[in-house]
Design an enzyme around this catalytic site. Structure first.
Site, PDB file in Angstrom:
ATOM      1  CE  LYS A 113       7.858  13.686  80.604  1.00  0.00           C
ATOM      2  NZ  LYS A 113       6.502  14.615  80.080  1.00  0.00           N
TER       3      LYS A 113
HETATM    4  C1  LIG Z   1       5.269  14.395  80.843  1.00  0.00           C
HETATM    5  C2  LIG Z   1       4.201  15.456  80.747  1.00  0.00           C
HETATM    6  C3  LIG Z   1       3.206  15.524  81.439  1.00  0.00           C
HETATM    7  C4  LIG Z   1       2.887  14.393  82.363  1.00  0.00           C
HETATM    8  O1  LIG Z   1       4.010  14.303  83.449  1.00  0.00           O
HETATM    9  P1  LIG Z   1       3.828  13.017  84.407  1.00  0.00           P
HETATM   10  O2  LIG Z   1       5.033  13.390  85.283  1.00  0.00           O
HETATM   11  O3  LIG Z   1       4.170  12.065  83.677  1.00  0.00           O
HETATM   12  O4  LIG Z   1       2.586  13.089  85.123  1.00  0.00           O
HETATM   13  C5  LIG Z   1       2.302  16.454  81.423  1.00  0.00           C
HETATM   14  N1  LIG Z   1       2.505  17.628  80.521  1.00  0.00           N
HETATM   15  C6  LIG Z   1       3.446  17.749  79.316  1.00  0.00           C
HETATM   16  C7  LIG Z   1       3.715  18.586  78.722  1.00  0.00           C
HETATM   17  C8  LIG Z   1       4.382  16.648  79.647  1.00  0.00           C
HETATM   18  O5  LIG Z   1       5.410  16.431  78.744  1.00  0.00           O
END
Ligand SMILES: *Cc1c(COP(=O)(O)O)cnc(C)c1O
Length: 471
Positions: A113
């Protein structure tokens, strides 16, 4: 580039007009009127670019009302080796010929993210400074979004962050990462409930137009369009790193929750990137896997959400899925609205087998799910065969990826977090603790700052109002 809403009730807007918004004014989600397309000749040029120039080429098409020199500067200050650990930003690690990990989690909070949110922090500060504006970010997190948002916004002028997290449900490391931040513009709120209740409170506040306007509430949840846009870049980067020329196809495996990450893959494919398959992986919370196998989309009640060892994927419904379905119904807002009328009431919809088959043909999605024992076995397997530690979410992706692996098609598994964020499961799987990057050592010993509150939108709105009014 102009943006429209999936629900068809928003006059077309520019990028800057939608940047600070969560839901569109009609309750839908913003999307570009059409996706720019790269030709084969364009791809050959892009292949030679470094991450920053690649990001600029792609993002300048979506963010075209930011003067190019300014956008270039914002991108260049975001994607540095100091911030992301290497000049590649998202390096590709080859496990064996044809099997790769695209490392997306080398940013400040060790989750993918950061790639989008670090840019968003700089975009927000830039746009607010131009408008002499102020913004109060309200977010909900099951762990990774919250810390990534807070590290992106800490100390930024004109911005406060109010972050809701489910009380007692994040890992020790995630809790420490968020609650140890001492910046006065960061407010951590631990909600007595599960993640979906946090997310519902954010939705309720977003639906209260008067409150939203008065306190200039914005969001950084994965429904923010700029986040999706920023994630498109690494699909291109990963593709070029795994291939020699642009006639090759690759498949991507994506551990999914809110459908933000894999939506960026879908858009990259719509832009002309030669993606053969998008392999969607869920954990025990398999609402998306169920849809891609049956055509039946059944959002779960909060009480049905399993708490798993890949907690950032513990969702009852996928907030970005609406954007994909908008494309799937040929951008017919009336059709989309009919489907989401059911979803908004917590009901299911079923597109039927014929439509599902057509959807698979056009968009190349396949899916699967993983459970705790399989996650642990995958962590062990990858460590034993390649000496590489992966986290629990990445393990869900790898588990499903290997089930869909095809001969002669390079397979790129997205690494979405570092193992140290979920150390307890890693220790259980491997009998040893994961390594901790230097800048994160001692984090769990720092003092923590958090307010525990009931899962009640009114009470939380009151808290926000008080903090905004006292200067
Ligand atoms: C947020 C997250 C996901 C999921 O991603 P999306 O964009 O919500 O599908 C998967 N793995 C990790 C480590 C995350 O932080």
């Amino acid at each position: 580039m102009r943006y429209i809403s999936t629900r068809g009730g928003m006059p077309p807007r520019t990028f800057r007009e939608i940047l600070l918004e969560g839901l569109a004014s009609d309750g839908g989600l913003a999307l570009p009127e059409s996706y720019p397309r790269y030709t084969a000749a364009d791809l050959a040029k892009l292949r030679r670019l470094n991450y920053r120039d690649l990001a600029f080429d792609i993002l300048s098409r979506y963010m075209d009302d930011i003067p190019p020199a300014d956008l270039k500067r914002l991108i260049d200050t975001t994607y540095t080796a100091a911030n992301f650990g290497s000049a590649d930003i998202t390096p590709l690690k080859t496990l064996e010929p044809g099997l790769h990990l695209l490392q997306l989690s080398n940013g400040p909070t060790l989750a993918f993210k950061d790639v989008a949110l670090q840019l968003l922090g700089n975009l927000f500060e830039y746009v607010l400074a131009g408008n002499k504006g102020e913004l109060n970010i309200l977010g909900a997190t099951s762990g990774d979004t919250g810390s990534a948002a807070e590290y992106a916004m800490r100390g930024k002028r004109g911005i406060r962050v109010f972050m809701l997290s489910p009380h007692g449900k994040m890992s020790r490391f995630q809790t420490a990462q968020m609650y140890s931040l001492a910046d006065p513009n960061i407010f951590n709120i631990a909600v007595k409930g599960v993640f979906d209740e946090c997310q519902d409170i954010v939705k309720q506040v977003s639906n209260d137009d008067a409150f939203k306007r008065r306190y200039r509430i914005g969001t950084v949840n994965s429904i923010n369009w700029a986040r999706v846009a920023a994630q498109i870049v690494y699909y291109f980067k990963g593709y070029f790193a795994a291939t020699q020329n642009d006639s090759e196809q690759v498949s991507f495996a994506v551990p999914s929750g809110n459908f933000g990450n894999i939506l960026a893959g879908h858009i990259a494919r719509m832009m002309g990137l030669p993606i053969r398959r998008l392999i969607l992986a869920t954990n025990e919370n398999n609402v998306l896997d169920e849809f891609f196998r049956s055509g039946h989309y059944r959002p779960r009640a909060a009480s049905e959400v399993h708490q798993t060892s890949s907690p950032s994927m513990d969702i009852s419904r996928a907030s970005n899925f609406e954007r994909f379905m908008f494309d799937a119904v040929d951008r017919d807002s009336a059709k989309l609205r009919a489907l989401w009328q059911a979803v908004d009431r917590g009901e299911a919809f079923d597109i039927g087998e014929t439509a599902l088959a057509a959807l698979e043909q056009r968009y190349a999605f396949v899916s699967g799910s993983s459970a705790h024992a399989q996650r642990v076995a995958t962590i062990q397997d990858i460590y034993r065969r390649f000496g590489v530690m992966i986290d629990t979410h990445t393990a869900d992706g790898v588990k499903v990826a290997l089930e869909h692996r095809e001969r002669d098609v390079p397979l790129i598994c997205l690494e979405t977090a570092q193992p140290v964020k979920f150390a307890a499961v890693i220790a259980q799987a491997l009998g040893r603790e994961p390594d901790c990057p230097a800048h994160c050592r001692g984090l769990e010993q720092l003092p923590q700052r958090v307010t525990v509150m009931a899962a009640d939108a009114a009470v939380i709105m009151d808290f926000i109002a008080q903090r905004c009014e006292k200067k």
